[in-house]
Design an enzyme around this catalytic site. Sequence first.
Site, PDB file in Angstrom:
ATOM      1  N   LYS A 274       3.341 -13.828   6.278  1.00 20.50           N
ATOM      2  CA  LYS A 274       3.532 -14.889   5.282  1.00 20.50           C
ATOM      3  C   LYS A 274       5.046 -15.015   5.076  1.00 20.50           C
ATOM      4  O   LYS A 274       5.563 -14.931   3.951  1.00 20.50           O
ATOM      5  CB  LYS A 274       2.789 -14.510   3.982  1.00 20.50           C
ATOM      6  CG  LYS A 274       2.717 -15.603   2.946  1.00 20.50           C
ATOM      7  CD  LYS A 274       1.689 -16.662   3.246  1.00 20.50           C
ATOM      8  CE  LYS A 274       1.779 -17.783   2.226  1.00 20.50           C
ATOM      9  NZ  LYS A 274       0.936 -18.934   2.540  1.00 20.50           N
TER      10      LYS A 274
ATOM     11  N   ASP B 209      -2.788 -17.138   5.740  1.00 20.75           N
ATOM     12  CA  ASP B 209      -3.826 -18.000   5.152  1.00 20.75           C
ATOM     13  C   ASP B 209      -4.458 -18.875   6.229  1.00 20.75           C
ATOM     14  O   ASP B 209      -5.678 -19.011   6.314  1.00 20.75           O
ATOM     15  CB  ASP B 209      -3.295 -18.824   3.971  1.00 20.75           C
ATOM     16  CG  ASP B 209      -1.879 -19.321   4.169  1.00 20.75           C
ATOM     17  OD1 ASP B 209      -1.289 -19.044   5.228  1.00 20.75           O
ATOM     18  OD2 ASP B 209      -1.353 -20.004   3.269  1.00 20.75           O
TER      19      ASP B 209
ATOM     20  N   TYR C 176       0.812  -1.215   0.000  1.00 20.30           N
ATOM     21  CA  TYR C 176       0.000   0.000   0.000  1.00 20.30           C
ATOM     22  C   TYR C 176       0.847   1.268   0.000  1.00 20.30           C
ATOM     23  O   TYR C 176       0.321   2.366   0.111  1.00 20.30           O
ATOM     24  CB  TYR C 176      -0.926   0.019   1.222  1.00 20.30           C
ATOM     25  CG  TYR C 176      -2.151  -0.838   1.063  1.00 20.30           C
ATOM     26  CD1 TYR C 176      -2.093  -2.050   0.381  1.00 20.30           C
ATOM     27  CD2 TYR C 176      -3.367  -0.455   1.598  1.00 20.30           C
ATOM     28  CE1 TYR C 176      -3.207  -2.839   0.245  1.00 20.30           C
ATOM     29  CE2 TYR C 176      -4.487  -1.243   1.460  1.00 20.30           C
ATOM     30  CZ  TYR C 176      -4.401  -2.434   0.787  1.00 20.30           C
ATOM     31  OH  TYR C 176      -5.515  -3.219   0.650  1.00 20.30           O
TER      32      TYR C 176
ATOM     33  N   ASP D 227      -5.734  -5.081   6.077  1.00 20.07           N
ATOM     34  CA  ASP D 227      -6.921  -4.567   5.387  1.00 20.07           C
ATOM     35  C   ASP D 227      -7.913  -5.705   5.145  1.00 20.07           C
ATOM     36  O   ASP D 227      -9.111  -5.590   5.438  1.00 20.07           O
ATOM     37  CB  ASP D 227      -6.474  -3.952   4.049  1.00 20.07           C
ATOM     38  CG  ASP D 227      -7.565  -3.110   3.419  1.00 20.07           C
ATOM     39  OD1 ASP D 227      -8.561  -2.812   4.099  1.00 20.07           O
ATOM     40  OD2 ASP D 227      -7.428  -2.756   2.236  1.00 20.07           O
TER      41      ASP D 227
END
Length: 363
Positions: A190, A224, A123, A248
């Site tokens: 991640k 995930d 972002y 987000d």
Amino acid sequence: MYTATLIPGDGIGPEVTEAARRCIEATGVAINWEEALAGQTSLDKNGSLLPDATIDSIRRNKVALKGPIITPIGGGFRSVNVAIRQALDLYACVRPAKSYQGVRSRFADIDLVIVRENTEDLYAGIEFEQGTPAAASIISETERLSQRKIRPDSGISIKPISAFASKRIVSFAFEYALRHNRKKVTIVHKANIMKFTDGLFLKTGREVAKDYADKIIFEEAIVDNMSMQLVQKPQNYDVLVLPNLYGDIISDLCAGLIGGLGIAPGANIGEGLAVFEAVHGSAPKYQGMNKVNPAAMILSGALMLDYLGETEAAHRLEEALKSVIAEGKTVTYDLKPHRDDRTAAGTKEMADAVIQKLKAIRL
Ligand code: NAD
């Protein structure tokens, strides 16, 4: 008397910010509102999406209540929301997700807080459009440095994650947990795939966690797997700290868990200044219809009162809203059993009901 900036925003923004402003006023906390423009509304009125005067107003007042602002998808102007966060270095996005009695959702006992890094990651807004000389240059330099191939017709978005911002946001999450009597912080990442960005976020987070080891439980989760865990066992989580993009997405997931965007508040917090806004967007199809739920913006107002140190008023405001929702009478369409329920209240009427409750609580 406080002075706060009020940004009505686009779409349903003016309706929900007005509802929240009236409810905040009804707590008895005196606020002098300085209205400022941003977004499409501002572009139409004075030719600027984000006038300097708006940023100056927030800087001066240190606190703002902001309605949602339209961002065109794919092309058009860049997000004004992101621009505000970057201009003021509002590095922490705090989004509580709480179950309220009377809201139809799969779970009744969720009480978690998302702490999202707000300034970097994908972002950061550093992008190179497919087919441009800049994209070609970044592709060839990256191929040279990495010895890996990138398709020449690619667009490129850069994902910077720094040790500085990671330390700052994880420390914020722990301090928030301490101040709000929370028991556990879970860092979400991640790092197994993105070793040098998410990996750095995680490594830095582990270092910060050591300072709180005797006070707050620290856990790690891959994003995930976290998504699945949240859908199955959201009660197992307390404070989550995440890089920008995952934050987000996961905060919308959590808004869904507690019954929708209509009741999900948020805060963007920097060093000594903060902007409070609902998680939801400008829902343009409902603009001017006096139809949408003001609760997310009212709860954002309660977060603002809490930030100002008006803890008791914040609590009263939340309690008043809670009881209006629990009664289920004067609530907007999204809180009724059926979306076309003819007894659904308007935005303004639901705010009126909250104000009546506040008056009753004060007596
Ligand atoms: P949205 O949140 O505006 O609306 C999605 C749907 O959620 C709506 O159609 C409506 O059904 C429901 N909804 C949203 N707010 C509600 C409320 N208060 N009460 C009842 N139902 C509500 O999301 P979108 O359609 O993806 O985005 C519309 C615009 O808002 C886009 O331009 C987007 O960029 C912008 N946006 C702004 C912000 C912000 O300013 N912080 C946040 C998200 C989206």
